[in-house]
Design a protein around this motif. Structure first.
Motif, PDB file in Angstrom:
ATOM      1  N   ASN A  10      10.435   5.129  51.499  1.00 49.27           N
ATOM      2  CA  ASN A  10      11.049   6.557  52.941  1.00 49.27           C
ATOM      3  C   ASN A  10      11.404   7.527  52.615  1.00 49.27           C
ATOM      4  OD1 ASN A  10       9.783   4.477  54.563  1.00 49.27           O
ATOM      5  ND2 ASN A  10      11.649   3.068  55.478  1.00 49.27           N
ATOM      6  N   ARG A  11      12.143   7.340  51.094  1.00 48.91           N
ATOM      7  CA  ARG A  11      12.939   8.438  50.236  1.00 48.91           C
ATOM      8  C   ARG A  11      11.474   9.338  49.990  1.00 48.91           C
ATOM      9  NH1 ARG A  11      14.388   9.195  44.964  1.00 48.91           N
ATOM     10  NH2 ARG A  11      14.473   6.698  44.877  1.00 48.91           N
ATOM     11  N   TYR A  12      11.221   9.023  49.023  1.00 46.45           N
ATOM     12  CA  TYR A  12      10.012  10.092  48.986  1.00 46.45           C
ATOM     13  C   TYR A  12       9.092  10.185  50.155  1.00 46.45           C
ATOM     14  CZ  TYR A  12      10.534   7.372  44.288  1.00 46.45           C
ATOM     15  OH  TYR A  12      10.861   5.920  43.389  1.00 46.45           O
ATOM     16  N   GLU A  13       8.604   9.716  51.093  1.00 41.29           N
ATOM     17  CA  GLU A  13       8.280  10.078  52.189  1.00 41.29           C
ATOM     18  C   GLU A  13       8.911  11.192  52.418  1.00 41.29           C
ATOM     19  OE1 GLU A  13       7.147   7.614  54.621  1.00 41.29           O
ATOM     20  OE2 GLU A  13       5.505   6.818  53.266  1.00 41.29           O
ATOM     21  N   LYS A  14       9.657  11.593  52.535  1.00 39.92           N
ATOM     22  CA  LYS A  14      10.934  12.731  53.417  1.00 39.92           C
ATOM     23  C   LYS A  14      11.067  13.584  52.336  1.00 39.92           C
ATOM     24  CE  LYS A  14      14.468   9.172  56.176  1.00 39.92           C
ATOM     25  NZ  LYS A  14      15.431   8.724  56.331  1.00 39.92           N
ATOM     26  N   GLU A  15      11.117  13.315  51.016  1.00 36.94           N
ATOM     27  CA  GLU A  15      11.506  14.298  49.853  1.00 36.94           C
ATOM     28  C   GLU A  15      10.570  15.328  50.225  1.00 36.94           C
ATOM     29  OE1 GLU A  15      11.590  12.523  46.389  1.00 36.94           O
ATOM     30  OE2 GLU A  15      13.676  12.449  46.752  1.00 36.94           O
ATOM     31  N   SER A  17      12.398   0.844  50.591  1.00 38.03           N
ATOM     32  CA  SER A  17      13.920   2.103  51.111  1.00 38.03           C
ATOM     33  C   SER A  17      12.800   3.560  50.324  1.00 38.03           C
ATOM     34  CB  SER A  17      15.014   1.552  50.762  1.00 38.03           C
ATOM     35  OG  SER A  17      14.635   1.240  49.423  1.00 38.03           O
ATOM     36  N   LYS A  75       7.637  21.308  54.694  1.00 36.21           N
ATOM     37  CA  LYS A  75       8.659  22.226  55.492  1.00 36.21           C
ATOM     38  C   LYS A  75       8.486  23.112  54.694  1.00 36.21           C
ATOM     39  CE  LYS A  75      11.709  22.004  58.809  1.00 36.21           C
ATOM     40  NZ  LYS A  75      12.611  20.935  59.619  1.00 36.21           N
ATOM     41  N   LEU A 102       8.249  15.402  53.074  1.00 36.91           N
ATOM     42  CA  LEU A 102       7.967  16.672  54.030  1.00 36.91           C
ATOM     43  C   LEU A 102       8.486  16.893  54.283  1.00 36.91           C
ATOM     44  CD1 LEU A 102       8.028  12.926  56.945  1.00 36.91           C
ATOM     45  CD2 LEU A 102       5.889  15.466  56.088  1.00 36.91           C
ATOM     46  N   GLU A 103      10.111  17.335  52.782  1.00 38.89           N
ATOM     47  CA  GLU A 103      10.833  17.966  53.309  1.00 38.89           C
ATOM     48  C   GLU A 103      10.979  19.562  52.584  1.00 38.89           C
ATOM     49  OE1 GLU A 103      14.084  19.171  54.764  1.00 38.89           O
ATOM     50  OE2 GLU A 103      13.374  17.375  55.832  1.00 38.89           O
TER      51      GLU A 103
END
Length: 373
Positions: A90-95, A87, A101, A97-98
């Protein structure tokens, strides 16, 4: 299912025992389980790093990276799963990507930054073009120097040959004509030597030093052997016999003493019966940092003292050594000598007294410097 996994899903032991694995998965993971995960187990008896999401009692999801092994016995088949919760990943990857972006949006929306980026690229292209032009000009200049030196050598040799031929074959030559012919030979010989030194001077920029262990006495002897002054009765050379050794390029070090001897001979004092050159050397310890203040690193150097009894101040030796070089026949050899010493990360200085000669102090590292040359 172990206690840690049951705790994360909010289930008790009795609630898990006897249930199918896919019952504990989210809808998306159930589909993946049926179409991919389970068929792989059936075909390969093992699966590595399969991503599944388990659902808890409260509705929270637990993403897990699973490794699976199938163990078969005579009476049963057992599927053993070992997993790691990801989990946080996933959070690190989302951060990430954000953040990417946001950075991309900022770059695209900021017109000034885009303009500056384009200007930088254009400037880099211009620098690349100028660098290529400078490199080409330098190469062309090198070729021109070689062409001039080589093409001028031939007429000089012919002039010397013709003058010598007239001197040996000519009959009834007056004393004045003989003197003029000797002057022509002398002038042309000096010009030929100057052109060769100039060519060596220019080539030294690209010269790669071949470091070997040198014996100072042997270097001086080699320089004398290759010099026109060998066996000259009007020259006396006193050199050290203490077998001091140092690292350097033999070819260039020999040329260094050739040029110094040549300069001493051209500036000899006719009042003296002989040109006397005295060379001595000692090993010293000094600071290797010359240009940087408040920096100290002491190392071994060889200090060479070269002195003669020539005319002394006529050629303004100190200015030639310490100031910008003005190329002419009287100092191109000294400029070349200075460049050789500095190529070896050494230092040369000079002091001259009128009618008493010149004294050069040369310091060279005993060992090869760690800086590339």
């Amino acid at each position: 299912m172990n206690a840690e996994m049951r705790q994360k899903l909010g289930l008790q032991h009795d609630e898990v025992h006897g249930r199918q694995l896919e019952e504990l998965l989210t809808i998306g993971s159930k589909i993946f389980y049926q179409t991919h995960f389970y068929p792989l187990i059936k075909m390969q008896n093992s699966v590595r790093e399969i991503y599944l999401v388990f659902k808890g009692v409260t509705g929270a999801s637990v993403p897990v990276l699973l490794n699976v092994e199938v163990k078969k016995t005579a009476n049963a088949t057992e599927i053993v799963c070992g997993g790691m919760e990801i989990s946080n990943r996933n959070r690190y990857e989302k951060e990430l990507l954000e953040a990417k972006k946001v950075a991309e949006n900022t770059l695209n929306e900021n017109a000034e930054l885009t303009k500056a980026k384009n200007a930088l690229v254009a400037h880099q292209k211009k620098l690349e073009s100028q660098y290529r032009k400078v490199k080409l000009l330098k190469e062309q200049q090198q070729e021109v120097f070689k062409l001039i030196a080589h093409d001028l050598q031939e007429p000089l040799r012919k002039s010397i040959f013709s003058s010598n031929y007239i001197l040996t074959k000519g009959k009834g030559l007056t004393k004045a004509v003989v003197e003029q012919l000797h002057k022509i030979i002398s002038f042309n010989s000096k010009m030929s030597d100057m052109l060769l030194t100039l060519l060596h001077f220019k080539e030294l920029d690209q010269f790669k030093l071949n470091y070997t262990t040198l014996n100072l006495t042997e270097v001086i002897k080699d320089a004398l052997r290759t010099s026109p002054l060998q066996n000259n009765a009007q020259l006396e050379i006193i050199y050290p016999n203490n077998n001091l050794q140092f690292k350097g390029d033999k070819r260039l070090m020999t040329r260094l003493f050739e040029e110094l001897l040549k300069n001493s001979w051209s500036d000899r004092n006719t009042v003296n019966q002989k040109l006397t050159v005295e060379i001595s050397a000692i090993e010293i310890t000094k600071n290797t940092f010359l240009e940087l203040s408040d920096q100290y690193l002491y190392d071994k150097f060889i200090k060479i003292t070269y002195s003669d009894n020539g005319v002394g101040v006529r050629n303004k030796f100190s200015e030639i050594i310490h100031k910008s070089v003005q190329f002419n026949s009287s100092n191109i050899g000294l400029a070349y000598s200075k460049q050789i010493v500095e190529k070896h990360f050494g230092v040369i200085s000079a002091d001259a007294t009128k009618e008493e000669g010149v004294c050069y102090i040369i310091t060279l590292p005993v060992d090869k410097p760690s800086i590339k040359t």
